[in-house]
Design a protein around this motif. Structure first.
Motif, PDB file in Angstrom:
ATOM      1  N   LYS A   7      15.153  48.903  38.659  1.00 50.51           N
ATOM      2  CA  LYS A   7      15.191  49.441  37.295  1.00 50.51           C
ATOM      3  C   LYS A   7      13.803  49.950  36.929  1.00 50.51           C
ATOM      4  O   LYS A   7      12.805  49.389  37.341  1.00 50.51           O
ATOM      5  N   GLN A   8      13.756  51.016  36.137  1.00 46.36           N
ATOM      6  CA  GLN A   8      12.469  51.533  35.662  1.00 46.36           C
ATOM      7  C   GLN A   8      12.372  51.257  34.167  1.00 46.36           C
ATOM      8  O   GLN A   8      13.181  51.756  33.383  1.00 46.36           O
ATOM      9  N   PHE A   9      11.396  50.453  33.808  1.00 45.75           N
ATOM     10  CA  PHE A   9      11.207  50.059  32.425  1.00 45.75           C
ATOM     11  C   PHE A   9      10.045  50.821  31.810  1.00 45.75           C
ATOM     12  O   PHE A   9       9.066  51.119  32.482  1.00 45.75           O
ATOM     13  N   MET A  10      10.176  51.092  30.529  1.00 49.77           N
ATOM     14  CA  MET A  10       9.141  51.787  29.782  1.00 49.77           C
ATOM     15  C   MET A  10       8.624  50.867  28.677  1.00 49.77           C
ATOM     16  O   MET A  10       9.371  50.027  28.161  1.00 49.77           O
ATOM     17  N   SER A  11       7.374  51.056  28.330  1.00 53.81           N
ATOM     18  CA  SER A  11       6.826  50.360  27.179  1.00 53.81           C
ATOM     19  C   SER A  11       7.694  50.706  25.968  1.00 53.81           C
ATOM     20  O   SER A  11       8.028  51.871  25.757  1.00 53.81           O
ATOM     21  N   GLY A  12       8.084  49.709  25.217  1.00 53.04           N
ATOM     22  CA  GLY A  12       8.953  49.931  24.061  1.00 53.04           C
ATOM     23  C   GLY A  12      10.412  49.617  24.340  1.00 53.04           C
ATOM     24  O   GLY A  12      11.201  49.472  23.406  1.00 53.04           O
TER      25      GLY A  12
ATOM     26  N   MET B   8      14.957  31.024  37.120  1.00 52.26           N
ATOM     27  CA  MET B   8      15.133  31.513  35.765  1.00 52.26           C
ATOM     28  C   MET B   8      13.798  32.034  35.253  1.00 52.26           C
ATOM     29  O   MET B   8      13.156  31.454  34.371  1.00 52.26           O
ATOM     30  N   LYS B   9      13.385  33.144  35.872  1.00 46.97           N
ATOM     31  CA  LYS B   9      12.132  33.800  35.504  1.00 46.97           C
ATOM     32  C   LYS B   9      12.207  35.242  35.981  1.00 46.97           C
ATOM     33  O   LYS B   9      12.862  35.544  36.975  1.00 46.97           O
ATOM     34  N   ILE B  10      11.571  36.127  35.217  1.00 39.66           N
ATOM     35  CA  ILE B  10      11.493  37.532  35.621  1.00 39.66           C
ATOM     36  C   ILE B  10      10.109  38.078  35.320  1.00 39.66           C
ATOM     37  O   ILE B  10       9.442  37.640  34.378  1.00 39.66           O
ATOM     38  N   ALA B  11       9.715  39.033  36.144  1.00 32.70           N
ATOM     39  CA  ALA B  11       8.482  39.804  35.928  1.00 32.70           C
ATOM     40  C   ALA B  11       8.919  41.261  35.800  1.00 32.70           C
ATOM     41  O   ALA B  11       9.606  41.790  36.685  1.00 32.70           O
ATOM     42  N   VAL B  12       8.556  41.897  34.698  1.00 34.53           N
ATOM     43  CA  VAL B  12       8.977  43.259  34.416  1.00 34.53           C
ATOM     44  C   VAL B  12       7.742  44.125  34.224  1.00 34.53           C
ATOM     45  O   VAL B  12       6.901  43.818  33.365  1.00 34.53           O
ATOM     46  N   ASN B  13       7.655  45.199  34.981  1.00 31.99           N
ATOM     47  CA  ASN B  13       6.547  46.140  34.842  1.00 31.99           C
ATOM     48  C   ASN B  13       7.010  47.331  34.018  1.00 31.99           C
ATOM     49  O   ASN B  13       7.941  48.028  34.410  1.00 31.99           O
ATOM     50  N   ALA B  14       6.394  47.522  32.868  1.00 30.28           N
ATOM     51  CA  ALA B  14       6.746  48.635  31.988  1.00 30.28           C
ATOM     52  C   ALA B  14       5.650  49.695  32.059  1.00 30.28           C
ATOM     53  O   ALA B  14       4.471  49.375  31.955  1.00 30.28           O
ATOM     54  N   ILE B  15       6.068  50.942  32.273  1.00 25.94           N
ATOM     55  CA  ILE B  15       5.089  52.037  32.365  1.00 25.94           C
ATOM     56  C   ILE B  15       5.003  52.789  31.053  1.00 25.94           C
ATOM     57  O   ILE B  15       5.785  52.611  30.165  1.00 25.94           O
TER      58      ILE B  15
END
Length: 124
Positions: A50-55, A117-124
């Motif tokens: 998945k590609q996450f964005m700031s916001g 039960m943990k996630i790391a999400v990188n938002a660009i």
């Protein structure tokens, strides 16, 4: 300068600012963490692909009292510990807006983070 020209320019600038602000909000996506299963064990790989964005907004759904969501730093994520001052969510329907860069979340109930039960999400 002719009367009204300054007002017209100001109105155009204001309109442009409103369009820019509105366009940023229009593109924010909402993601349900864990998809249909919700915030539960073995979701560590859920962000993959998945590609996450700031916001963008992450929605954490879980049974109240069975889990929580804790915003942690990298060390807290790696060690499954809650650093002092961490924000803890307990509503069962938590909506968290991503900030640019790495965002880390765990459940700090005993054994839950260690159970995936943990996630790391990188938002660009």
């Amino acid at each position: 300068m002719a009367p009204g020209i300054g007002s017209a320019r100001m109105a155009k600038v204001l309109l442009l600012c409103m369009l820019v602000l509105h366009s940023d909000m229009a593109y924010a996506a909402t993601y349900r963490v864990g998809d249909a299963a919700g915030w539960t064990f073995h979701v560590t790989n859920w962000p993959n692909g998945k590609q996450f964005m700031s916001g963008d907004i992450l929605v954490f759904n879980y049974a109240v009292g069975a889990h929580n969501v804790v915003v942690v730093n990298r060390a807290g994520y790696q060690t499954c510990s809650t650093p002092p001052g961490s924000t803890v969510y307990v509503s069962g329907n938590d909506r968290i807006t991503l900030t640019k860069g790495l965002n880390y979340f765990i459940c700090n109930f005993p054994g839950h983070c260690e159970g995936g039960m943990k996630i790391a999400v990188n938002a660009i």
